[in-house]
Design a protein around this motif. Structure first.
Motif, PDB file in Angstrom:
ATOM      1  N   THR A  31       7.963  -8.817   1.619  1.00 39.65           N
ATOM      2  CA  THR A  31       6.801  -8.847   1.175  1.00 39.65           C
ATOM      3  C   THR A  31       6.934  -9.962   0.017  1.00 39.65           C
ATOM      4  OG1 THR A  31       6.730  -6.927  -0.081  1.00 39.65           O
ATOM      5  CG2 THR A  31       5.821  -6.989   2.010  1.00 39.65           C
ATOM      6  N   PRO A  32       6.219 -10.743   0.191  1.00 44.70           N
ATOM      7  CA  PRO A  32       5.956 -11.577  -1.335  1.00 44.70           C
ATOM      8  C   PRO A  32       5.300 -11.075  -2.334  1.00 44.70           C
ATOM      9  CG  PRO A  32       4.568 -12.518   0.411  1.00 44.70           C
ATOM     10  CD  PRO A  32       5.326 -11.649   1.054  1.00 44.70           C
ATOM     11  N   SER A  33       4.618  -9.987  -1.961  1.00 45.62           N
ATOM     12  CA  SER A  33       3.608  -9.428  -2.955  1.00 45.62           C
ATOM     13  C   SER A  33       3.788  -8.087  -3.166  1.00 45.62           C
ATOM     14  CB  SER A  33       2.110  -9.544  -2.519  1.00 45.62           C
ATOM     15  OG  SER A  33       1.961  -9.044  -1.137  1.00 45.62           O
ATOM     16  N   SER A  34       5.279  -7.514  -3.342  1.00 47.46           N
ATOM     17  CA  SER A  34       5.475  -6.180  -3.620  1.00 47.46           C
ATOM     18  C   SER A  34       4.882  -5.682  -4.687  1.00 47.46           C
ATOM     19  CB  SER A  34       7.044  -6.114  -3.780  1.00 47.46           C
ATOM     20  OG  SER A  34       7.469  -4.826  -4.152  1.00 47.46           O
ATOM     21  N   ARG A  35       4.442  -4.536  -4.344  1.00 46.89           N
ATOM     22  CA  ARG A  35       3.813  -3.692  -5.562  1.00 46.89           C
ATOM     23  C   ARG A  35       4.960  -3.243  -6.610  1.00 46.89           C
ATOM     24  NH1 ARG A  35      -1.146  -4.183  -6.186  1.00 46.89           N
ATOM     25  NH2 ARG A  35      -1.405  -2.105  -7.129  1.00 46.89           N
ATOM     26  N   PHE A  36       6.086  -3.444  -6.294  1.00 45.92           N
ATOM     27  CA  PHE A  36       7.037  -2.967  -7.301  1.00 45.92           C
ATOM     28  C   PHE A  36       7.230  -4.362  -8.347  1.00 45.92           C
ATOM     29  CE2 PHE A  36       7.717  -0.304  -3.925  1.00 45.92           C
ATOM     30  CZ  PHE A  36       7.719   0.984  -4.420  1.00 45.92           C
ATOM     31  N   GLY A  78      17.025  -9.399  -0.768  1.00 47.35           N
ATOM     32  CA  GLY A  78      15.491  -9.182  -0.954  1.00 47.35           C
ATOM     33  C   GLY A  78      14.731 -10.453  -1.417  1.00 47.35           C
ATOM     34  N   ASN A  79      15.402 -11.474  -1.815  1.00 44.68           N
ATOM     35  CA  ASN A  79      14.990 -12.828  -2.194  1.00 44.68           C
ATOM     36  C   ASN A  79      14.888 -13.813  -1.101  1.00 44.68           C
ATOM     37  OD1 ASN A  79      13.933 -12.081  -4.868  1.00 44.68           O
ATOM     38  ND2 ASN A  79      16.017 -12.401  -5.728  1.00 44.68           N
ATOM     39  N   ARG A 126       2.967  -4.423   3.154  1.00 49.12           N
ATOM     40  CA  ARG A 126       3.445  -4.711   3.991  1.00 49.12           C
ATOM     41  C   ARG A 126       2.953  -5.020   5.357  1.00 49.12           C
ATOM     42  NH1 ARG A 126       8.148   0.357   3.818  1.00 49.12           N
ATOM     43  NH2 ARG A 126       8.891  -0.046   1.651  1.00 49.12           N
ATOM     44  N   ILE A 127       1.771  -4.576   5.498  1.00 45.65           N
ATOM     45  CA  ILE A 127       1.067  -4.724   6.701  1.00 45.65           C
ATOM     46  C   ILE A 127       0.421  -6.074   6.743  1.00 45.65           C
ATOM     47  CG2 ILE A 127      -1.180  -3.982   8.075  1.00 45.65           C
ATOM     48  CD1 ILE A 127      -0.755  -1.289   6.701  1.00 45.65           C
TER      49      ILE A 127
END
Length: 191
Positions: free
Chosen positions: A160-165, A26-27, A56-57
């Protein structure tokens, strides 16, 4: 009794190893030239993508705008009682962001990650698209890429570099879920 301790330590080491592998995959952003960018679905609320799906979009659009691939493929079907499929919501979002309609393909039947990729494979085949960049959340990437291999999709990952998690709690829960799916998929064919 000593063998039980060794067994517990062995299982713990195995689970930590799987978790570390999921985090490692994931990284890694492998984005490179491809025929299409496949954005995996996530929840949508009527005409709005969820915060997770929005990221994601956005990442898929960013890859498209940077010229990694000429086509975006959005996946995701209809949630319970939904008027629009996830992929329709994603297409509308991308159109508002200036992506031309002819650069967007969708599938509207899937409800799971496996189905997202199975339906995407059909869309890719119909349009003679071979190599793809798969976009999802970092902790979801290992499973997505493993499913791509199983389905014969030539894929590289771009999380995604800006995951909500972001919080420890949400990341830990997501990681625990992915460790579970790793083992479940070894025994049961994904739906």
């Amino acid at each position: 009794m000593r063998w039980l301790l060794w067994l517990v330590l062995l299982v713990a080491a195995w689970l930590l190893g799987v978790a570390a592998w999921i985090v490692h995959v994931g990284n890694r952003d492998q984005a490179g030239p491809a025929d299409a960018i496949v954005v995996l679905g996530a929840a949508a609320y009527d005409t709005r993508p969820s915060p997770v799906f929005t990221e994601r979009i956005r990442h898929g659009i960013d890859l498209y705008e940077h010229g990694y691939a000429p086509t975006l493929v959005f996946t995701g079907g209809y949630g319970d009682g939904a008027r629009f499929s996830e992929s329709q919501v994603a297409r509308s979002f991308a159109l508002r962001e200036g992506v031309p309609n002819e650069a967007i393909l969708i599938e509207t039947l899937s409800r799971t990650t496996h189905q997202n990729l199975l339906r995407a494979r059909d869309v890719l085949s119909d349009h003679n698209l071979q190599r793809v960049i798969v976009v999802s959340d970092p902790l979801h990437m290992a499973r997505a890429l493993r499913l791509c291999r199983q389905l014969g999709i030539d894929a590289i990952g771009s999380p995604t570099p800006s995951s909500r998690f972001r919080s420890f709690r949400t990341q830990w829960r997501f990681l625990a879920r992915e460790v579970y799916f790793f083992h479940r998929d070894l025994v049961v064919t994904p739906d």
